[in-house]
Design an enzyme around this catalytic site. Structure first.
Site, PDB file in Angstrom:
ATOM      1  N   HIS A  56      -9.856 -48.019  38.841  1.00 55.56           N
ATOM      2  CA  HIS A  56      -9.676 -46.556  38.803  1.00 55.56           C
ATOM      3  C   HIS A  56     -10.742 -45.868  39.644  1.00 55.56           C
ATOM      4  CE1 HIS A  56     -12.553 -47.079  35.510  1.00 55.56           C
ATOM      5  NE2 HIS A  56     -12.717 -45.792  35.381  1.00 55.56           N
ATOM      6  N   HIS A  58     -13.171 -43.661  39.187  1.00 51.91           N
ATOM      7  CA  HIS A  58     -14.515 -43.219  38.792  1.00 51.91           C
ATOM      8  C   HIS A  58     -15.603 -43.917  39.608  1.00 51.91           C
ATOM      9  CE1 HIS A  58     -13.140 -41.585  34.615  1.00 51.91           C
ATOM     10  NE2 HIS A  58     -13.073 -40.681  35.562  1.00 51.91           N
ATOM     11  N   ASP A  60     -18.438 -45.049  39.029  1.00 57.81           N
ATOM     12  CA  ASP A  60     -19.161 -46.222  38.521  1.00 57.81           C
ATOM     13  C   ASP A  60     -18.316 -47.499  38.600  1.00 57.81           C
ATOM     14  OD1 ASP A  60     -17.649 -44.930  36.371  1.00 57.81           O
ATOM     15  OD2 ASP A  60     -18.570 -46.385  35.007  1.00 57.81           O
ATOM     16  N   HIS A  61     -17.129 -47.388  39.223  1.00 57.57           N
ATOM     17  CA  HIS A  61     -16.296 -48.581  39.456  1.00 57.57           C
ATOM     18  C   HIS A  61     -16.048 -48.834  40.946  1.00 57.57           C
ATOM     19  CE1 HIS A  61     -15.308 -49.078  35.122  1.00 57.57           C
ATOM     20  NE2 HIS A  61     -15.734 -47.830  35.141  1.00 57.57           N
ATOM     21  N   HIS A 114      -7.453 -42.900  30.258  1.00 59.76           N
ATOM     22  CA  HIS A 114      -8.842 -42.599  30.664  1.00 59.76           C
ATOM     23  C   HIS A 114      -8.797 -41.765  31.943  1.00 59.76           C
ATOM     24  CE1 HIS A 114     -13.110 -43.346  31.389  1.00 59.76           C
ATOM     25  NE2 HIS A 114     -12.828 -43.879  32.562  1.00 59.76           N
ATOM     26  N   ASP A 133     -11.673 -49.449  31.864  1.00 61.92           N
ATOM     27  CA  ASP A 133     -11.887 -48.385  30.883  1.00 61.92           C
ATOM     28  C   ASP A 133     -10.591 -47.990  30.175  1.00 61.92           C
ATOM     29  OD1 ASP A 133     -14.369 -48.632  31.999  1.00 61.92           O
ATOM     30  OD2 ASP A 133     -14.482 -46.600  32.804  1.00 61.92           O
ATOM     31  N   HIS A 171     -17.392 -51.943  30.448  1.00 58.79           N
ATOM     32  CA  HIS A 171     -18.685 -51.413  30.013  1.00 58.79           C
ATOM     33  C   HIS A 171     -19.258 -52.156  28.820  1.00 58.79           C
ATOM     34  CE1 HIS A 171     -19.006 -47.676  32.406  1.00 58.79           C
ATOM     35  NE2 HIS A 171     -17.675 -47.697  32.397  1.00 58.79           N
TER      36      HIS A 171
HETATM   37 FE    FE Z   1     -16.436 -46.532  33.679  1.00 59.60          FE
HETATM   38 ZN    ZN Z   2     -14.134 -44.725  34.087  1.00 57.08          ZN
END
Ligand code: FE
Ligand code: ZN
Length: 255
Positions: A56, A58, A60-61, A114, A133, A171
């Site tokens: 996805h 975001h 942080d990915h 999410h 996520d 995570h």
């Molecule tokens: Fe994440």
């Molecule tokens: Zn995420």
């Protein structure tokens, strides 16, 4: 086993995974929170990266992608529905679409909730599903874009996989997820036992992922809205599963 599966801690509480097909030697990385730990793992094992699978949009990915590709040119796979806000994709996949890593067949599932456009990637021969996520260890992702109904539909797709599927989520949130889970499912012996295991693992700084779908089905409250004990705790004996799921998600947001 016809594959290797490696868990790589990234940033403060993210995970990336490496999946290697033995037959071809091809390697995929699932999500790129940052490049350095992934580069280091590839180098230490002498592996060549073939593909990057993005779950996805975001940051942080995906944030480490450019730096990773600079050292390891690879084909980037992600959701067609999210192509407009993902880095450039070489393969844009839709719900149910199959692709391959060497001899390993992979299939993408839309697991919106999410985010809208989040995918999970299931690799039957590796008995593994990369859920990031969506379905998480003892939890599920916060609903930043999707609705509770959407996330519940997504989780039901994952619940239908074989129970021995390895769930590779994004995570290290498991310890706090366990504290919350015990508030809605306090008498679940399997949850109490898992919660103790998680505390022991974290005390030794060990990852609590991946987990198995069987364990999630037994202990993850987000997969258990039909459970009579949880329903009694919430006072929702006559509600639909989707309504109970939405209430659990709302309580977690406020936990
Ligand atoms: Fe994440
Ligand atoms: Zn995420």
């Amino acid at each position: 086993m016809p594959f290797d599966l490696i868990t790589i801690p990234c940033l403060t509480d993210n995970y990336a995974y490496l999946l290697r097909d033995h037959a071809s030697g091809e390697v995929a990385v699932i999500d790129v929170p940052e490049a350095e730990p992934i580069n280091a793992e590839l180098k230490a094992r002498g592996w060549t990266l073939s593909q990057v699978w993005l779950t996805h949009h975001h940051w942080d990915h995906i944030d480490g992608l450019a730096n990773l590709l600079a050292e390891h040119p690879a084909k980037v796979v992600g959701a067609k529905a999210d192509a407009h806000r993902l880095p450039d994709l070489d393969l844009a996949v839709s719900d149910g679409e199959h692709f391959s890593l060497g001899a390993l067949d992979a299939v993408a599932f839309d697991v919106s909730g999410h985010t809208v456009g989040h995918i999970a990637i299931y690799v039957p021969a590796a008995q593994a599903c990369f859920t990031a996520d969506s379905l998480m260890a003892l939890g599920c992702g916060r609903l930043f874009e999707g609705t509770p109904d959407q996330m519940w539909d997504s989780l039901q797709k994952l619940m239908a996989l074989p129970a021995d599927t390895t769930i590779c989520s994004g995570h290290e949130y498991t310890a706090s997820n366990a504290k919350f889970a015990l508030t809605v499912d306090p008498d679940n012996a399997a949850l109490i036992s898992r919660s103790n295991d998680i505390d022991n693992a974290r005390a030794r700084n060990l990852p609590t992922v991946p987990s198995s779908l069987a364990t999630e089905l037994e202990t993850n409250p987000f997969l258990r809205p039909d459970d009579p004990g949880i329903r009694a705790t919430l006072g929702m004996q006559t509600a639909t599963d989707a309504e109970v799921f939405a209430e659990i998600r709302k309580r977690k947001d406020n936990f």
